[in-house]
Design an enzyme around this catalytic site. Structure first.
Site, PDB file in Angstrom:
ATOM      1  CE  LYS A 115       4.860   0.052  -9.182  1.00 17.17           C
ATOM      2  NZ  LYS A 115       3.972  -0.708  -8.333  1.00 17.17           N
ATOM      3  CE  LYS A 198       9.366   2.950  -5.397  1.00 18.71           C
ATOM      4  NZ  LYS A 198       7.959   3.029  -5.183  1.00 18.71           N
ATOM      5  CE  LYS A 201       6.694  -4.701  -2.803  1.00 15.28           C
ATOM      6  NZ  LYS A 201       5.936  -5.000  -1.652  1.00 15.28           N
TER       7      LYS A 201
HETATM    8  P1  TYM Z   1       3.937  -0.796  -1.718  1.00 16.84           P
HETATM    9  O1  TYM Z   1       3.472  -2.204  -1.573  1.00 16.84           O
HETATM   10  O2  TYM Z   1       4.791  -0.466  -2.882  1.00 16.84           O
HETATM   11  O3  TYM Z   1       4.677  -0.328  -0.428  1.00 16.84           O
HETATM   12  C1  TYM Z   1       4.104  -0.452   0.885  1.00 16.84           C
HETATM   13  C2  TYM Z   1       4.462   0.775   1.705  1.00 16.84           C
HETATM   14  O4  TYM Z   1       5.879   0.909   1.780  1.00 16.84           O
HETATM   15  C3  TYM Z   1       6.255   2.219   1.367  1.00 16.84           C
HETATM   16  N1  TYM Z   1       7.561   2.127   0.680  1.00 16.84           N
HETATM   17  C4  TYM Z   1       8.624   2.857   0.990  1.00 16.84           C
HETATM   18  N2  TYM Z   1       8.831   3.795   1.933  1.00 16.84           N
HETATM   19  C5  TYM Z   1      10.066   4.338   2.005  1.00 16.84           C
HETATM   20  N3  TYM Z   1      11.092   3.990   1.176  1.00 16.84           N
HETATM   21  C6  TYM Z   1      10.927   3.056   0.210  1.00 16.84           C
HETATM   22  N4  TYM Z   1      11.948   2.714  -0.577  1.00 16.84           N
HETATM   23  C7  TYM Z   1       9.646   2.449   0.086  1.00 16.84           C
HETATM   24  N5  TYM Z   1       9.140   1.500  -0.739  1.00 16.84           N
HETATM   25  C8  TYM Z   1       7.849   1.326  -0.362  1.00 16.84           C
HETATM   26  C9  TYM Z   1       5.160   2.664   0.421  1.00 16.84           C
HETATM   27  O5  TYM Z   1       5.095   4.061   0.318  1.00 16.84           O
HETATM   28  C10 TYM Z   1       3.935   2.077   1.080  1.00 16.84           C
HETATM   29  O6  TYM Z   1       3.461   2.928   2.098  1.00 16.84           O
HETATM   30  N6  TYM Z   1      -0.175   1.292  -3.587  1.00 16.84           N
HETATM   31  C11 TYM Z   1       0.462   0.875  -2.359  1.00 16.84           C
HETATM   32  C12 TYM Z   1      -0.346  -0.148  -1.601  1.00 16.84           C
HETATM   33  C13 TYM Z   1      -1.731   0.315  -1.328  1.00 16.84           C
HETATM   34  C14 TYM Z   1      -2.116   1.289  -0.367  1.00 16.84           C
HETATM   35  C15 TYM Z   1      -3.531   1.386  -0.490  1.00 16.84           C
HETATM   36  C16 TYM Z   1      -1.415   2.068   0.554  1.00 16.84           C
HETATM   37  C17 TYM Z   1      -2.851  -0.127  -1.957  1.00 16.84           C
HETATM   38  N7  TYM Z   1      -3.924   0.529  -1.453  1.00 16.84           N
HETATM   39  C18 TYM Z   1      -4.252   2.270   0.297  1.00 16.84           C
HETATM   40  C19 TYM Z   1      -2.160   2.943   1.360  1.00 16.84           C
HETATM   41  C20 TYM Z   1      -3.557   3.033   1.206  1.00 16.84           C
HETATM   42  C21 TYM Z   1       1.798   0.238  -2.726  1.00 16.84           C
HETATM   43  O7  TYM Z   1       1.975  -0.247  -3.813  1.00 16.84           O
HETATM   44  O8  TYM Z   1       2.682   0.174  -1.706  1.00 16.84           O
END
Ligand code: TYM
Length: 335
Positions: A115, A198, A201
């Site tokens: 990032k 991957k 967004k």
């Molecule tokens: P975020 O908002 O990027 O994504 C949310 C969830 O979607 C999954 N994900 C994917 N899985 C498969 N293929 C993809 N292309 C893909 N893109 C996203 C992510 O793995 C995630 O599970 N840091 C986290 C949010 C967060 C969180 C937490 C998660 C904050 N605190 C505590 C679990 C526990 C994030 O940015 O996810």
């Protein structure tokens, strides 16, 4: 069993989030609750600040993400659904854990490197410290299981390291070590334009991702234009080795249909993408269209969505308070 997971409100829910995480969240509501456990899901709006986002956008996205999660099947009567900001204990515990986590550990986080890109010096401190807040998010509730996509696994391992070091340094078993649960069917959904990246967004190409707000026509068009190769599908999943784009589309099909990729390949063996893509588009429209329509209906009543978040936060605050208090006591901040 306590399941906790979060999602950033940096954009609309996309197919990667949905198949990699949210679909599991919904399924776990039934499984976990049947076993007497609890499910908690939150909008990680504080994580949303780690890269610039216009205030009005962040606010609107939080509401929209809440509506999308409810439309996708998260039931606020059965799961605790809230946004981080309304539970200040997340930020408070994150500060305490900042003194347990090591700089060397954060330096290994691949997501920060991705990032921040070339401009690491210009990245926010929040982006660097992001995994510690994430550790606080789950340790605060003594989460036993955290359903995430594969890209978040490293952050969960860090949360376990932080919990273990805290427990060891203070000679007290305060924190539960959380277990990451990565979807077997859809651990990583890749971009429709470049299967080495991957689905995300932050990808600048609109055509690379399916958003849950996309119209039926847009969904179909994006699949029609998805990058593939000219070969027909083989008769086994293994034979797709080295064909990343094809594997990605089969993975998406299988996850949407609740079937195994092997089963999907067998059905389409010998057929080209000219046949596979329309079938995939039809399936995606059938599965995602109703979620989009329900989300739009829910968005007409913003006060109701706000009330869901307020009620969820109230429950979350009650569960968070004893852990935060125990951590403060353990560290000598309060007697
Ligand atoms: P975020 O908002 O990027 O994504 C949310 C969830 O979607 C999954 N994900 C994917 N899985 C498969 N293929 C993809 N292309 C893909 N893109 C996203 C992510 O793995 C995630 O599970 N840091 C986290 C949010 C967060 C969180 C937490 C998660 C904050 N605190 C505590 C679990 C526990 C994030 O940015 O996810």
């Amino acid at each position: 069993m306590r399941v906790v997971s979060g999602i950033q409100p940096t954009g609309n829910l996309h197919l990667g989030n949905y198949l990699g995480a949210v679909k599991q969240w919904v399924a776990m509501q039934d499984e976990v609750q049947a076993a007497g456990g609890e499910t908690m899901y939150f909008i990680a709006d504080l994580h949303g600040l780690t890269q610039w986002i216009a205030p009005a956008t962040l606010n609107a996205n939080t509401i929209e993400m809440t509506a999308t999660l409810v439309a996708a099947g998260i039931d606020p009567e059965r799961s605790i659904l809230f946004n981080q900001t309304r539970v200040p204990a997340h930020s408070e515990l994150a500060w305490l854990l900042n003194n347990v986590a090591r700089v060397g550990w954060l330096n290994r986080m691949t997501q920060f490197k991705d990032k921040a890109g070339k401009n690491r010096e210009g990245a926010s401190v929040g982006l660097y410290d992001y995994p510690v807040l994430m550790a606080a998010d789950v340790l605060l509730y003594n989460a036993t299981h955290v359903p995430v996509g594969e890209d978040q696994k490293q952050h969960l391992e860090l949360a376990r390291d932080i919990a273990a070091k805290f427990n060891m340094d203070y000679e007290r078993e305060l924190f539960t070590l959380p277990e990451p649960l990565v979807s077997k069917e859809a651990p990583r959904i890749m971009s429709l334009r470049d299967a080495s990246a991957k689905m995300s967004k932050s990808n600048p190409s609109e055509m690379s991702l399916i958003k849950l707000i996309d119209s039926d026509e847009v969904i179909a068009d994006k699949f029609r234009k998805a990058k593939t190769d000219p070969e027909p599908l083989p008769d086994s999943w293994e034979a797709l080795e080295g064909r990343a784009e094809a594997r990605n589309l089969v993975t998406i099909f299988a996850a949407l249909a609740d079937r195994t990729p092997a089963d999907v390949v067998a059905e389409f063996a010998g057929k080209g993408f000219g046949q596979f893509k329309p079938a995939l588009a039809d399936l995606a429209v059938a599965k995602l269209g109703p979620i989009r329509n329900e989300m739009q209906r829910l968005l007409d009543d913003r006060a109701a969505i706000d009330a869901i978040l307020a009620r969820g936060a109230e429950k979350a605050r009650a569960l968070a308070a004893p852990t935060l208090r125990a951590a403060q006591e353990t560290m000598g901040l309060v007697a």
